[in-house]
Write a protein that holds these residues in place. Sequence first.
Motif, PDB file in Angstrom:
ATOM      1  N   LEU A   2      92.028  -0.831  76.487  1.00 44.89           N
ATOM      2  CA  LEU A   2      90.908  -0.131  77.138  1.00 44.89           C
ATOM      3  C   LEU A   2      89.772   0.119  76.157  1.00 44.89           C
ATOM      4  N   LYS A   5      86.230   1.757  76.874  1.00 45.59           N
ATOM      5  CA  LYS A   5      86.108   2.198  78.278  1.00 45.59           C
ATOM      6  C   LYS A   5      86.044   3.726  78.305  1.00 45.59           C
ATOM      7  N   ALA A   7      87.037   7.058  80.407  1.00 48.40           N
ATOM      8  CA  ALA A   7      87.978   7.455  81.458  1.00 48.40           C
ATOM      9  C   ALA A   7      87.922   8.956  81.718  1.00 48.40           C
ATOM     10  N   PHE A  24      95.748   6.385  77.199  1.00 49.87           N
ATOM     11  CA  PHE A  24      94.457   5.702  77.307  1.00 49.87           C
ATOM     12  C   PHE A  24      93.720   5.762  75.963  1.00 49.87           C
ATOM     13  N   ALA A  29      90.324   3.974  74.803  1.00 49.13           N
ATOM     14  CA  ALA A  29      89.396   4.608  75.754  1.00 49.13           C
ATOM     15  C   ALA A  29      88.821   5.903  75.193  1.00 49.13           C
ATOM     16  N   ASP A  86      84.100   4.171  83.510  1.00 47.82           N
ATOM     17  CA  ASP A  86      84.803   2.932  83.870  1.00 47.82           C
ATOM     18  C   ASP A  86      86.123   3.181  84.606  1.00 47.82           C
ATOM     19  N   ILE A  87      86.750   4.310  84.308  1.00 49.38           N
ATOM     20  CA  ILE A  87      88.090   4.579  84.859  1.00 49.38           C
ATOM     21  C   ILE A  87      88.140   6.032  85.341  1.00 49.38           C
ATOM     22  N   VAL A  89      91.045   8.655  86.941  1.00 48.26           N
ATOM     23  CA  VAL A  89      92.419   8.916  87.384  1.00 48.26           C
ATOM     24  C   VAL A  89      92.432  10.260  88.110  1.00 48.26           C
ATOM     25  N   GLY A 135      85.083  -1.212  87.891  1.00 50.54           N
ATOM     26  CA  GLY A 135      86.010  -0.373  87.130  1.00 50.54           C
ATOM     27  C   GLY A 135      87.307  -0.187  87.881  1.00 50.54           C
ATOM     28  N   SER A 136      88.013   0.874  87.539  1.00 46.43           N
ATOM     29  CA  SER A 136      89.325   1.099  88.140  1.00 46.43           C
ATOM     30  C   SER A 136      89.514   2.575  88.479  1.00 46.43           C
ATOM     31  N   ALA A 227      94.648   0.560  84.962  1.00 44.36           N
ATOM     32  CA  ALA A 227      93.315   0.806  84.383  1.00 44.36           C
ATOM     33  C   ALA A 227      92.789  -0.431  83.659  1.00 44.36           C
ATOM     34  N   SER A 228      93.696  -1.264  83.170  1.00 43.06           N
ATOM     35  CA  SER A 228      93.301  -2.383  82.308  1.00 43.06           C
ATOM     36  C   SER A 228      93.095  -3.680  83.095  1.00 43.06           C
TER      37      SER A 228
END
Length: 247
Positions: A2, A5, A7, A24, A29, A86-87, A89, A135-136, A227-228
């Motif tokens: 990551l 990135k 998050a 992460f 990240a 980008d991420i 959760v 992104g995720s 995430a990746s």
Amino acid sequence: MLKDKVAVITGSSSGIGKEIAHTFAKNGAKVVVNYPFERSAAEAEAVVEEIKSNGGEAIAVMADVSNFEQAKELMKIAVDTFGALDILVNNAGITRDMLLLRMTEEEFDNVININLKGVFNCMKHATRIMMKKGGSIINMSSVVGLHGNIGQCNYSASKAGVVGMTKSAAKEFASKSLRVNAIAPGFIVSNMTDKLPEAIKENTLKGIPLNRFGNVQEVANVALFLASDLSSYVTGEVIKVDGGMAM
Ligand code: NAP
């Protein structure tokens, strides 16, 4: 996996969220450690300090995900601090277990407001930013959302709702390279499960084919995959991490 990135992980001062934050960060990240109220500020700062001491980048941000404006501010702070998002959760969650006959309206509303509306609030504000470059998003559901559980009408409804919202959002944002998936943990050792009576734990264990409870790292590993780019062709999926419990 990551590298560079950014998050945001909601409810990451403890348990599964905290482990995801560390995992992460170890994978490159820049992490926003979210916590809801002053009571968890010290724990959130400790997560940030540990990440920094290992050479990573992180900040702690207080925001109650059930509050629409605070969820907006959380995403804004992430972008203002690290220049991107980008991420996401959506891990924050609570239980207020009670049999339906005795469950209060407040117990129902509190769980829905944090576990379900909180996911909406965060996705609503994050997607506007994330859809520009993709992104995720990873939403924390539960096997209870797929199969139900005695004493958890509020919680199972919220986690089933998360599955529906995940799939709808996955369809809405697929054309923007923004993937949306869910994780459905089974019984993972954390603050949430520590408070359950021993009899319930023993009974639950009997229904787990791998014959043990899961640990937070085992959920964080799946979050890292989602995430990746390893999961670049996976969207709208719900991955169970439950030792075979809900097969
Ligand atoms: P946990 O240690 O209690 O973590 C939940 C986190 O959410 C805590 O850090 C909590 O902060 C935070 N939170 C609560 N209300 C919030 C709000 N309004 N805004 C922002 N953050 C808030 O429990 P966990 O086991 O790690 O649970 C993490 C997620 O996994 C939850 O969504 C849970 O439903 C799900 N899950 C867990 C299991 C399991 O077996 N453990 C199984 C299936 C699904 P405070 O500490 O300050 O309250």
